[in-house]
Scaffold this motif. Sequence first.
Motif, short mmCIF file in Angstrom:
data_model
loop_
_atom_site.label_atom_id
_atom_site.label_comp_id
_atom_site.label_asym_id
_atom_site.label_seq_id
_atom_site.Cartn_x
_atom_site.Cartn_y
_atom_site.Cartn_z
N VAL A 196 0.82 -1.21 0.00
CA VAL A 196 0.00 0.00 0.00
C VAL A 196 0.85 1.26 0.00
N ALA A 197 1.99 1.22 0.71
CA ALA A 197 2.86 2.39 0.76
C ALA A 197 3.44 2.70 -0.62
N SER A 198 3.80 1.68 -1.37
CA SER A 198 4.35 1.91 -2.71
C SER A 198 3.31 2.51 -3.64
N ILE A 199 2.05 2.13 -3.47
CA ILE A 199 0.98 2.71 -4.29
C ILE A 199 0.79 4.17 -3.93
N SER A 200 0.81 4.49 -2.62
CA SER A 200 0.69 5.90 -2.21
C SER A 200 1.81 6.74 -2.81
N ALA A 201 3.04 6.24 -2.75
CA ALA A 201 4.19 6.98 -3.30
C ALA A 201 4.05 7.17 -4.81
N ALA A 202 3.60 6.14 -5.52
CA ALA A 202 3.42 6.25 -6.97
C ALA A 202 2.29 7.21 -7.31
N MET A 203 1.22 7.20 -6.52
CA MET A 203 0.11 8.13 -6.76
C MET A 203 0.56 9.57 -6.55
N HIS A 204 1.39 9.80 -5.54
CA HIS A 204 1.85 11.16 -5.27
C HIS A 204 2.79 11.65 -6.37
N SER A 205 3.74 10.80 -6.73
CA SER A 205 4.78 11.22 -7.70
C SER A 205 4.37 11.01 -9.15
N ARG A 206 3.45 10.08 -9.38
CA ARG A 206 3.07 9.66 -10.74
C ARG A 206 4.30 9.21 -11.51
N LYS B 125 -9.19 -1.63 16.65
CA LYS B 125 -8.01 -1.24 17.42
C LYS B 125 -6.87 -0.93 16.45
N LEU B 126 -6.05 0.02 16.85
CA LEU B 126 -4.85 0.34 16.08
C LEU B 126 -3.86 -0.79 16.34
N ALA B 127 -3.55 -1.56 15.32
CA ALA B 127 -2.72 -2.75 15.48
C ALA B 127 -1.25 -2.50 15.16
N ALA B 128 -0.97 -1.54 14.28
CA ALA B 128 0.43 -1.28 13.90
C ALA B 128 0.52 0.08 13.21
N THR B 129 1.71 0.64 13.25
CA THR B 129 2.03 1.83 12.47
C THR B 129 3.37 1.61 11.79
N SER B 130 3.58 2.32 10.69
CA SER B 130 4.82 2.14 9.96
C SER B 130 5.15 3.39 9.16
N PHE B 131 6.44 3.64 9.01
CA PHE B 131 6.95 4.68 8.12
C PHE B 131 7.90 4.03 7.13
N LEU B 132 7.74 4.37 5.87
CA LEU B 132 8.64 3.89 4.82
C LEU B 132 9.08 5.08 3.98
N THR B 133 10.22 4.94 3.34
CA THR B 133 10.71 5.99 2.45
C THR B 133 10.85 5.41 1.04
N PHE B 134 10.33 6.16 0.08
CA PHE B 134 10.40 5.79 -1.32
C PHE B 134 11.09 6.89 -2.10
N VAL B 135 11.72 6.51 -3.21
CA VAL B 135 12.33 7.48 -4.12
C VAL B 135 11.62 7.35 -5.46
N ALA B 136 11.26 8.49 -6.04
CA ALA B 136 10.63 8.53 -7.36
C ALA B 136 11.71 8.48 -8.43
N LEU B 137 11.48 7.71 -9.48
CA LEU B 137 12.46 7.52 -10.55
C LEU B 137 11.89 7.90 -11.90
N ASP B 138 12.76 8.46 -12.76
CA ASP B 138 12.34 8.74 -14.13
C ASP B 138 12.48 7.47 -14.96
N ASP B 139 12.25 7.58 -16.26
CA ASP B 139 12.29 6.41 -17.14
C ASP B 139 13.68 5.79 -17.26
N ASN B 140 14.71 6.54 -16.85
CA ASN B 140 16.09 6.03 -16.89
C ASN B 140 16.55 5.54 -15.52
N GLY B 141 15.64 5.48 -14.57
CA GLY B 141 15.98 5.00 -13.24
C GLY B 141 16.71 6.02 -12.38
N LYS B 142 16.64 7.27 -12.75
CA LYS B 142 17.29 8.35 -12.00
C LYS B 142 16.25 9.06 -11.13
#
Length: 166
Positions: free
Chosen positions: A41-51, A105-122
Amino acid sequence: MKNTKTCKESLVIKTSRVFPLDTNNHNTLFGGKLMSYIDDVASISAAMHSRCEVVTASTDSVDFLTPIRQSDSVSLKSYVSYVGRSSMEVFVKVIAEDLKTGEKKLAATSFLTFVALDDNGKPVIVPKISPESDEEIMLYNTAEHRIKVRKDRRDHSEAFAKVVML
């Protein structure tokens, strides 16, 4: 691309039942199964934000607060809580619900960090974030501390890697 987006523009919600094959010998959800859901789910959120394509840079924390039982459903809510230049911090909260009683009940919380990449992986610049709710504002305002902790941990890991034998 918009220069600023709200947190809710990256909101992802996933709800699943807890089946017997998802549980451990305590009849609670396997931690690894939950971690897989969190990264998904976190990767989808990051992709939605950065497109853009995104890559998980780190799983900064996963705090298991209460067990998730086989009689529960598990709901994950994720959204981008802070951004750097090309990086995005994503917050995930996990809610367990007893399907018979409706108790949540709140069962867990998490923080993840993602990096957005262009078509060349930069790495590519991502839109800034504009928090709105009390929760989003609190997470945004406390992000600098988590960034420092994340950087210190990464520095420690890099130093540690230099002395660990393969």
